[in-house]
Structures are given as C-alpha cells and as structure tokens.
Design a protein around this motif. Structure first.
Motif, PDB file in Angstrom:
ATOM      1  N   PRO A 153       0.831  -1.215   0.000  1.00 47.24           N
ATOM      2  CA  PRO A 153       0.000   0.000   0.000  1.00 47.24           C
ATOM      3  C   PRO A 153       0.856   1.251   0.000  1.00 47.24           C
ATOM      4  O   PRO A 153       1.861   1.353   0.703  1.00 47.24           O
ATOM      5  CB  PRO A 153      -0.810  -0.140   1.295  1.00 47.24           C
ATOM      6  N   VAL A 154       0.463   2.210  -0.817  1.00 50.06           N
ATOM      7  CA  VAL A 154       1.172   3.489  -0.910  1.00 50.06           C
ATOM      8  C   VAL A 154       0.144   4.612  -0.830  1.00 50.06           C
ATOM      9  O   VAL A 154      -1.031   4.432  -1.152  1.00 50.06           O
ATOM     10  CB  VAL A 154       1.976   3.594  -2.221  1.00 50.06           C
ATOM     11  N   ASP A 155       0.588   5.765  -0.404  1.00 50.34           N
ATOM     12  CA  ASP A 155      -0.251   6.948  -0.345  1.00 50.34           C
ATOM     13  C   ASP A 155      -0.132   7.702  -1.659  1.00 50.34           C
ATOM     14  O   ASP A 155       0.978   8.014  -2.120  1.00 50.34           O
ATOM     15  CB  ASP A 155       0.174   7.857   0.815  1.00 50.34           C
ATOM     16  N   TYR A 156      -1.274   7.966  -2.279  1.00 47.15           N
ATOM     17  CA  TYR A 156      -1.293   8.695  -3.543  1.00 47.15           C
ATOM     18  C   TYR A 156      -1.756  10.123  -3.273  1.00 47.15           C
ATOM     19  O   TYR A 156      -2.842  10.335  -2.734  1.00 47.15           O
ATOM     20  CB  TYR A 156      -2.234   8.024  -4.545  1.00 47.15           C
ATOM     21  N   PHE A 157      -0.930  11.062  -3.604  1.00 47.30           N
ATOM     22  CA  PHE A 157      -1.236  12.463  -3.364  1.00 47.30           C
ATOM     23  C   PHE A 157      -1.705  13.093  -4.674  1.00 47.30           C
ATOM     24  O   PHE A 157      -0.929  13.247  -5.617  1.00 47.30           O
ATOM     25  CB  PHE A 157       0.003  13.198  -2.835  1.00 47.30           C
ATOM     26  N   TYR A 158      -2.970  13.436  -4.713  1.00 50.27           N
ATOM     27  CA  TYR A 158      -3.514  14.070  -5.904  1.00 50.27           C
ATOM     28  C   TYR A 158      -3.046  15.516  -5.988  1.00 50.27           C
ATOM     29  O   TYR A 158      -2.864  16.196  -4.982  1.00 50.27           O
ATOM     30  CB  TYR A 158      -5.049  14.033  -5.870  1.00 50.27           C
ATOM     31  N   ARG A 159      -2.871  15.954  -7.217  1.00 49.02           N
ATOM     32  CA  ARG A 159      -2.461  17.333  -7.426  1.00 49.02           C
ATOM     33  C   ARG A 159      -3.624  18.273  -7.107  1.00 49.02           C
ATOM     34  O   ARG A 159      -4.726  18.080  -7.603  1.00 49.02           O
ATOM     35  CB  ARG A 159      -2.010  17.531  -8.870  1.00 49.02           C
ATOM     36  N   PRO A 160      -3.413  19.279  -6.287  1.00 48.77           N
ATOM     37  CA  PRO A 160      -4.529  20.174  -5.945  1.00 48.77           C
ATOM     38  C   PRO A 160      -4.960  21.003  -7.146  1.00 48.77           C
ATOM     39  O   PRO A 160      -4.178  21.280  -8.067  1.00 48.77           O
ATOM     40  CB  PRO A 160      -3.944  21.049  -4.829  1.00 48.77           C
ATOM     41  N   ASP A 161      -6.213  21.392  -7.136  1.00 48.94           N
ATOM     42  CA  ASP A 161      -6.735  22.243  -8.200  1.00 48.94           C
ATOM     43  C   ASP A 161      -6.097  23.626  -8.125  1.00 48.94           C
ATOM     44  O   ASP A 161      -5.860  24.180  -7.041  1.00 48.94           O
ATOM     45  CB  ASP A 161      -8.254  22.371  -8.092  1.00 48.94           C
ATOM     46  N   ILE A 162      -5.847  24.190  -9.279  1.00 43.15           N
ATOM     47  CA  ILE A 162      -5.231  25.510  -9.370  1.00 43.15           C
ATOM     48  C   ILE A 162      -6.332  26.560  -9.392  1.00 43.15           C
ATOM     49  O   ILE A 162      -7.216  26.524 -10.249  1.00 43.15           O
ATOM     50  CB  ILE A 162      -4.336  25.622 -10.611  1.00 43.15           C
ATOM     51  N   HIS A 163      -6.286  27.458  -8.453  1.00 43.15           N
ATOM     52  CA  HIS A 163      -7.263  28.541  -8.378  1.00 43.15           C
ATOM     53  C   HIS A 163      -6.505  29.861  -8.533  1.00 43.15           C
ATOM     54  O   HIS A 163      -5.626  30.183  -7.727  1.00 43.15           O
ATOM     55  CB  HIS A 163      -8.017  28.516  -7.051  1.00 43.15           C
TER      56      HIS A 163
END
Length: 265
Positions: A143-153
């Motif tokens: 198991p690994v932690d997947y960090f999604y790219r945050p939305d650009i505002h």
C-alpha cells in the motif's frame, strides 16, 4: 541455508518450490515467492525482498519435570549466523479469486475452469460465466499513499495592480497566445484571413530582409500546396523557431483533426 516457515492454527504458508530456492538464493536481485494456496493457479504470490543481516540461529530446549511442571530448565545454543534474510512486506490478502457474483451470491469456478484430471469433451463445452483475470495482477503489492495534485485557483487581481501589468506573477502560467487559428476537419468553412494580432506580432520581429524573404517563401509554399506539416515547413525555410511561431499564424491556420493533425493549411 535454512528454510523457515510461519504458520498458525488458521493459516499456513508454503514456499512455492523448494527446487527453485537455491537458484533464487544464487541471484541477489531475485525475489522469493511465498504462496498461501500452492495448488491454486490464481493465487497471487507474496514476494520477499533480500536483505543482508546478522541474525543468530538459536536452538531453545525446555525440559519440564513430570512431577512438577513448574520446575523447568531452558537450554539455549547458538547454531550459526544468518547473513541473508528475506522480508515479506506485501499484502498477504491481496488475492484474485475465481468466482462469479450474481444476485448477491458468490459462486466458485475452480471446479469448472481448472483441469485437474483428464476430462471429456463435455467439460470444455459447458456454459460458464466470463472470468477474465488481468494479464498483470498489480504493479504494486504494497500500500502506498497517492497524493492528488490540488486544483489551481487563480486569485482575483484587486487594488492598484491591474491585469495590464505583464510582469504580474500568478499561481499558474499565463497561456502563451500567438493569435493562431485552430480549425477542425468537421467545420463547414475555413478562415480567409488571419487575425490582426498575428500581423502585429510579426511586424514587431520582422526587421531584416531575411525575415521578409522567409515570409514570401512561405506564401509560395502554400500556393503550391495547401497543407504542410510543421517539420516540412522547417525543412524548406531557414528561419528561427521563435520567429516561425509568429509567422505561421499570418499565412496559415492549424488543422487539429485526427485526419491531418497538427498540420498547417
């Protein structure tokens, strides 16, 4: 080399092949397989990585008197040193089961798809639900932690700083516009002239006679043939890539459909 097993009352693990152990141990980059169900071809093996270690092999003996069980003697001997250890960090219950789920019930397919003995022709012609396991079970078994790219505002510009300031730094890069026209293959008509901004940008960099000659040469190319790829244009005109980006929107438009993708017309 010592073969070690781990087991309890409910589960028992087995090294898949004793004959492959010496061959696996001979190569340091190979992983050791451990299977929960050795007879199941759909069982996903648990792979262990090789590590150097300095562990000790101990033999512990406990002698208990028959008359007094509380009176026990423990003897411990060191048999040797373990220089290589295989550690299994993957998920043990990460399995692929041959079953069919329908109406909230799970039906096993092992007896219907696994050939355990010589069967008749009726065994191969029986109607079965589709069971299509993946070609590769999984790329990762831990198991690994997947960090999604945050939305650009983009923050709104307020105060004295206006949008006309070209040196303003925002959270995302401003789209580089060259006033090019993009046309799809399904559009009923095509543009007949370029944008005014494209002419303005080209006049700012067209300062030498060589640039004017490149413009005339490019116009003659499109008069002789209506469609050119970018690589073909570069091969026939000697001009800097930065200037070519500004010259193409003046003379042609981009076709973005799959039939003539990335072509200039």
């Amino acid at each position: 080399m010592y073969y070690c097993f781990w087991c309890n009352l409910h589960n028992s693990w087995t090294l898949c092949n004793f004959l492959a152990l010496p061959q696996t141990f001979a190569y340091s980059n190979r992983r050791l397989e451990l299977r929960f169900r050795p007879q199941d071809p759909f069982c996903h093996s648990l792979c262990g990585n090789r590590f150097s270690s300095s562990n000790l092999i101990l033999r512990v003996r406990r002698r208990v008197r028959k008359n007094n069980p509380k009176d026990a003697e423990i003897h411990m001997d060191i048999l040797g040193v373990i220089g290589t250890t295989y550690k299994f960090h993957g998920m043990a219950d990460f399995q692929c089961l041959a079953m069919h789920s329908e109406g909230g019930k799970n039906t096993s397919l092992y007896d219907k798809i696994i050939l355990r003995k010589v069967e008749s022709q009726a065994f191969f012609e029986q109607d079965l639900p589709y069971f299509l396991p993946p070609a590769i079970f999984s790329r990762l078994d831990t198991p690994v932690d997947y960090f999604y790219r945050p939305d650009i505002h983009q923050k709104p510009i307020t105060g004295k700083r206006s949008s006309n300031n070209i040196n303003l730094i925002g959270l995302n890069r401003t789209r580089r516009r060259h006033n090019a026209i993009f046309v799809s293959f399904t559009e009923p008509s095509v543009p007949t002239k370029c944008l005014e901004g494209a002419i303005t940008n080209w006049e700012q960099v067209c300062q030498k006679d060589h640039d004017k000659q490149a413009e005339e040469q490019l116009r003659k190319m499109f008069e002789s043939r209506p469609i050119w790829s970018r690589n073909a244009v570069k091969a026939n005109i000697n001009i800097q890539p930065d200037k070519l980006k500004l010259l193409l929107p003046v003379v042609a438009y981009y076709m973005v459909s799959r039939e003539v993708e990335d072509a200039d017309c």
